[in-house]
Design a protein around this motif. Structure first.
Motif, PDB file in Angstrom:
ATOM      1  N   THR A 184       0.948  -0.986   0.014  1.00 38.66           N
ATOM      2  CA  THR A 184       0.505  -0.332   0.062  1.00 38.66           C
ATOM      3  C   THR A 184       0.476   1.159  -0.018  1.00 38.66           C
ATOM      4  OG1 THR A 184      -0.183   0.298   2.713  1.00 38.66           O
ATOM      5  CG2 THR A 184      -1.314  -1.322   1.137  1.00 38.66           C
ATOM      6  N   LEU A 210      -2.920   0.052  -4.832  1.00 35.82           N
ATOM      7  CA  LEU A 210      -2.848  -1.391  -4.230  1.00 35.82           C
ATOM      8  C   LEU A 210      -1.182  -1.822  -5.456  1.00 35.82           C
ATOM      9  CD1 LEU A 210      -6.013  -3.000  -3.340  1.00 35.82           C
ATOM     10  CD2 LEU A 210      -4.258  -0.787  -1.874  1.00 35.82           C
ATOM     11  N   PRO A 232      -4.300   4.731   1.051  1.00 40.27           N
ATOM     12  CA  PRO A 232      -4.434   3.029   1.147  1.00 40.27           C
ATOM     13  C   PRO A 232      -3.204   2.577   2.185  1.00 40.27           C
ATOM     14  CG  PRO A 232      -3.340   2.845  -0.806  1.00 40.27           C
ATOM     15  CD  PRO A 232      -3.766   4.698  -0.488  1.00 40.27           C
ATOM     16  N   GLU A 234      -3.117  -0.167   5.868  1.00 36.98           N
ATOM     17  CA  GLU A 234      -3.250  -1.380   6.611  1.00 36.98           C
ATOM     18  C   GLU A 234      -4.412  -2.101   5.570  1.00 36.98           C
ATOM     19  OE1 GLU A 234      -1.725  -1.677   9.098  1.00 36.98           O
ATOM     20  OE2 GLU A 234      -1.043   0.821   9.384  1.00 36.98           O
ATOM     21  N   ILE A 235      -3.767  -3.383   5.033  1.00 32.23           N
ATOM     22  CA  ILE A 235      -3.861  -4.270   4.234  1.00 32.23           C
ATOM     23  C   ILE A 235      -3.903  -5.604   5.353  1.00 32.23           C
ATOM     24  CG2 ILE A 235      -1.586  -4.928   3.486  1.00 32.23           C
ATOM     25  CD1 ILE A 235      -3.294  -5.168   0.023  1.00 32.23           C
ATOM     26  N   VAL A 248      -8.683  -3.363   2.557  1.00 35.29           N
ATOM     27  CA  VAL A 248      -7.445  -2.185   2.862  1.00 35.29           C
ATOM     28  C   VAL A 248      -8.388  -1.353   3.115  1.00 35.29           C
ATOM     29  CG1 VAL A 248      -7.364  -1.704   0.229  1.00 35.29           C
ATOM     30  CG2 VAL A 248      -5.690  -1.111   1.893  1.00 35.29           C
ATOM     31  N   CYS A 250      -8.401   2.607   3.715  1.00 34.17           N
ATOM     32  CA  CYS A 250      -8.361   4.444   2.631  1.00 34.17           C
ATOM     33  C   CYS A 250      -8.267   5.162   4.095  1.00 34.17           C
ATOM     34  CB  CYS A 250      -8.895   4.521   1.555  1.00 34.17           C
ATOM     35  SG  CYS A 250      -8.505   2.502  -0.157  1.00 34.17           S
TER      36      CYS A 250
END
Length: 454
Positions: A184, A210, A232, A234-235, A248, A250
């Motif tokens: 990200t 991404l 974005p 944390e994924i 994810v 944003c």
């Protein structure tokens, strides 16, 4: 879900930008209700340098090494977001009193990788450790990865190969079963590093993509656009390693996107949650985004949780249908829109009135909910209130004065629902070195955001 109950937590605590000339430290917090030290910091490991900005952490050994008797999860990796140092902490000799094991100096990061501003650390099935970065040594945006040897913790070089790299970096998650890593973008370090400037918007200084990597060849193969200045952060893939999808969060656009592998074999994203901005007076801008800053998925892949740092609420969504998350829990524990503050809400699509100030055990909580961590059985959600020291100072100056806190939310794992545990409060405003800013939460042995099953 079942799992051993957490008894201690590790929390990086930051003094940078607080006006207190102290090094950041790693706190060990007692969270065992049967302990006489419940809700207290029982040990502090100060770093040997000032101004590091400890942020996130990871392990030296991952779940894919489970059963290998030569591997032990006994080292915690602590990258420093601003100084670019990487600390390796021994948590195996005495888990309640960690000790410093090794320091990787910033010049090694700069010279061996041409990267800086390290963020997320994940261990790999190979035994190596991989750390994402926000930029190059000069503070320009650049997405890349540092590779550490899992035994010596020396820098081996860059993980990525080829001539192509994304313009920014931040977090990442990988899934070898689908031959993919997705990273990200937050923003350009030398722009966001001093604080949030609205003039940086619409100038390509905050992330919008991404970034998809081929896991086998380590090459950058695709960019998925989630919107200008979306940022974005944390994924998370679903924990089921067969699942080719995840979510994810944003931050600036205040949206949750579901990413997934298409029938063609490439990857795509669709917005599945939008938290509406609020029309306000007395704030930086006339529209206040919620600022989704952390997300996690329960280990059974049933619930998605996220924090709205500016609006002040933590949310729980049922994701049994990943394309249509359903809000089942919500609680306000701070934020910028509480009654009696400097901000007046003039237009709100969600609330009928501004929430009451959040007070627990006589302590009015400064800041908003930020980092979150879920117990292995899914019944307790821990929350801290600091995002990043320069942004804390800008958006919540009282957080610098009072220090941050850690809260615990009780979770209804049957029907959904969140309630504040009024008996739980860790007050980092009472630290011997003065009020500090507590950030990410880790359990010894692993948790919902550190383990990747392959």
């Amino acid at each position: 879900m079942k799992g051993p109950r957490e008894e201690i937590l590790y929390v990086p605590c930051i003094y940078r930008n607080t006006g207190r000339n102290k090094p950041d430290f790693l706190a060990t917090v007692d969270v065992n209700p049967e302990s006489p030290n419940y809700c207290q910091v029982i040990y502090r490991l100060p770093m040997p340098n000032l101004g590091d900005e400890l942020h996130h952490s990871g392990w030296n050994t991952c779940s894919s090494c489970f059963g290998d008797t030569t591997k032990k999860r006994n080292r915690l990796i602590l990258p420093s977001l601003i100084s670019s140092r990487i600390y390796v902490v021994d948590v195996g000799t005495d888990p309640r009193a960690p000790r410093l094991f090794k320091v990787v100096n910033p010049e090694d990061v700069f010279w061996k990788c041409n990267l800086g501003y390290p963020h997320t650390s994940h261990c790999l099935g190979s035994g190596e450790i991989m750390i994402s970065t926000l930029g190059d040594p000069a503070g320009n945006g650049k997405g890349g990865f540092i590779l550490l040897d899992g035994e010596t913790f020396e820098i081996k070089g860059n993980w990525e190969k080829g001539d192509q790299s994304p313009p920014m970096g931040y977090d990442f998650w990988y899934q070898p079963r689908h031959n993919v890593l997705i990273s990200t973008e937050w923003g350009v370090p030398k722009c966001l590093g001093y604080g949030f400037d609205p003039n940086d918007l619409k100038k390509g200084r905050y992330g919008r993509r991404l970034n998809v990597w081929d896991w086998t060849t380590h090459t950058y193969v695709q960019a998925i656009d989630v919107g200008e200045d979306a940022a974005p952060l944390e994924i998370r893939f679903l924990h089921n390693p067969d699942a080719a999808e995840g979510f994810v969060g944003c931050t600036i656009s205040s949206a949750i996107h579901r990413f997934y592998r298409t029938e063609r074999g490439d990857w795509a994203a669709e917005k599945v949650i939008q938290v509406p901005s609020k029309k306000v007076e007395g704030w930086l801008l006339p529209d206040m985004p919620s600022f989704i800053t952390d997300i996690l998925i329960s280990l059974d892949d049933r619930f998605l949780y996220f924090s709205n740092w500016l609006h002040g609420d933590v949310r729980q969504y049922d994701i049994s249908n990943t394309r249509r998350p359903r809000l089942v829990g919500q609680v306000f524990v701070g934020g910028s829109i509480a009654k009696g503050g400097t901000v007046t809400v003039c237009g709100d699509e969600e609330l009928q009135s501004q929430p009451e100030p959040f007070v627990i055990q006589g302590r009015r909580v400064s800041g908003g909910p930020q980092m979150i961590q879920l117990s292995l059985d899914g019944k307790r959600l821990y929350v801290t209130t600091s995002l990043y020291s320069a942004w804390d100072r800008q958006f919540y100056p009282q957080l610098i004065r009072d220090g941050s806190v850690m809260l615990q939310l009780d979770v209804d794992t049957e029907k959904g629902g969140l309630t504040v545990n009024q008996n739980f409060l860790v007050d980092f405003g009472k630290e011997p070195g003065g009020p500090c800013l507590a950030h990410e939460i880790r359990y010894p042995g692993g948790d919902c955001t550190s383990d990747i099953w392959v």
